[in-house]
Design an enzyme around this catalytic site. Structure first.
Site, PDB file in Angstrom:
ATOM      1  N   GLU A 144       0.842  -1.188   0.000  1.00  0.00           N
ATOM      2  CA  GLU A 144       0.000   0.000   0.000  1.00  0.00           C
ATOM      3  C   GLU A 144       0.880   1.241   0.000  1.00  0.00           C
ATOM      4  O   GLU A 144       2.001   1.242   0.506  1.00  0.00           O
ATOM      5  CB  GLU A 144      -0.930   0.029   1.218  1.00  0.00           C
ATOM      6  CG  GLU A 144      -2.078  -0.939   1.108  1.00  0.00           C
ATOM      7  CD  GLU A 144      -3.149  -0.729   2.158  1.00  0.00           C
ATOM      8  OE1 GLU A 144      -3.221   0.345   2.787  1.00  0.00           O
ATOM      9  OE2 GLU A 144      -3.950  -1.667   2.330  1.00  0.00           O
ATOM     10  N   HIS A 166      -5.443   0.192  -1.873  1.00  0.00           N
ATOM     11  CA  HIS A 166      -5.831  -1.120  -1.352  1.00  0.00           C
ATOM     12  C   HIS A 166      -5.572  -2.144  -2.450  1.00  0.00           C
ATOM     13  O   HIS A 166      -5.737  -1.832  -3.637  1.00  0.00           O
ATOM     14  CB  HIS A 166      -7.318  -1.159  -1.000  1.00  0.00           C
ATOM     15  CG  HIS A 166      -7.667  -0.579   0.328  1.00  0.00           C
ATOM     16  ND1 HIS A 166      -8.941  -0.629   0.844  1.00  0.00           N
ATOM     17  CD2 HIS A 166      -6.938   0.063   1.270  1.00  0.00           C
ATOM     18  CE1 HIS A 166      -8.987  -0.051   2.025  1.00  0.00           C
ATOM     19  NE2 HIS A 166      -7.776   0.393   2.302  1.00  0.00           N
ATOM     20  N   ASP A 182      -9.357   2.659   8.403  1.00  0.00           N
ATOM     21  CA  ASP A 182      -9.528   3.892   7.613  1.00  0.00           C
ATOM     22  C   ASP A 182     -10.543   4.804   8.290  1.00  0.00           C
ATOM     23  O   ASP A 182     -10.291   5.999   8.472  1.00  0.00           O
ATOM     24  CB  ASP A 182     -10.008   3.578   6.187  1.00  0.00           C
ATOM     25  CG  ASP A 182      -8.988   2.818   5.361  1.00  0.00           C
ATOM     26  OD1 ASP A 182      -7.778   2.954   5.627  1.00  0.00           O
ATOM     27  OD2 ASP A 182      -9.414   2.080   4.450  1.00  0.00           O
TER      28      ASP A 182
END
Length: 152
Positions: A38, A102, A113
């Site tokens: 990520e 993602h 998140d």
């Protein structure tokens, strides 16, 4: 060549624009490979009345933590970049939010998140924008407005 991405939503009074340069930064870090990690950064640009104009996205930096299923923005270079942009613009380029990736085709915010976004939004008077770049689509949220859009 990409064009400005223009978004409208009934929950927002104005439009949101994302310039090609900011789009390209996020697309550059798409998690296309099995071992890709990520990535993320901050979003900067303008508030023009009720409109949001995202002009810049910072890229991941060396002190950020990047995992297959996690990103932590820790490098002070993001804040330094925001400060430089703000000063160079005479205070018109603002911090507008955050982006990260993602490793799935159609991303949606995780509970982590949501927790982080809640922390960020409590310190700002105006709605922040959050973008999650998936391998095919993007999830974009600003206040109570959200979109899932294809970005290939």
């Amino acid at each position: 060549m990409r064009l400005d991405l223009k978004l409208r939503h009934p929950a927002l009074p104005g439009e949101m624009w994302i310039c090609p340069e900011a789009q390209e930064i996020i697309l550059q870090y798409r998690q296309a490979g099995w071992f890709s990690r990520e990535a993320g950064g901050i979003l900067m640009g303008y508030r023009r009345g009720e409109h949001i104009d995202i002009q810049r996205a910072s890229a991941p930096m060396s002190k950020d933590i990047r995992r297959r299923h996690g990103f932590e923005r820790l490098d002070p270079g993001h804040q330094a970049l925001a400060d430089r942009c703000w000063e160079a613009s005479g205070g018109t380029v603002l911090y507008l939010g955050e982006w990260h990736t993602h490793p799935c085709p159609t991303p949606h915010p995780s509970s982590i998140d949501r927790t982080e976004w809640t922390k960020l939004t409590t310190t700002h008077q105006t709605p922040l924008t959050f973008i999650i770049g998936g391998t095919r689509d993007w999830y974009i949220e600003c206040g109570t407005a959200s979109w899932v859009i294809p970005m290939y």
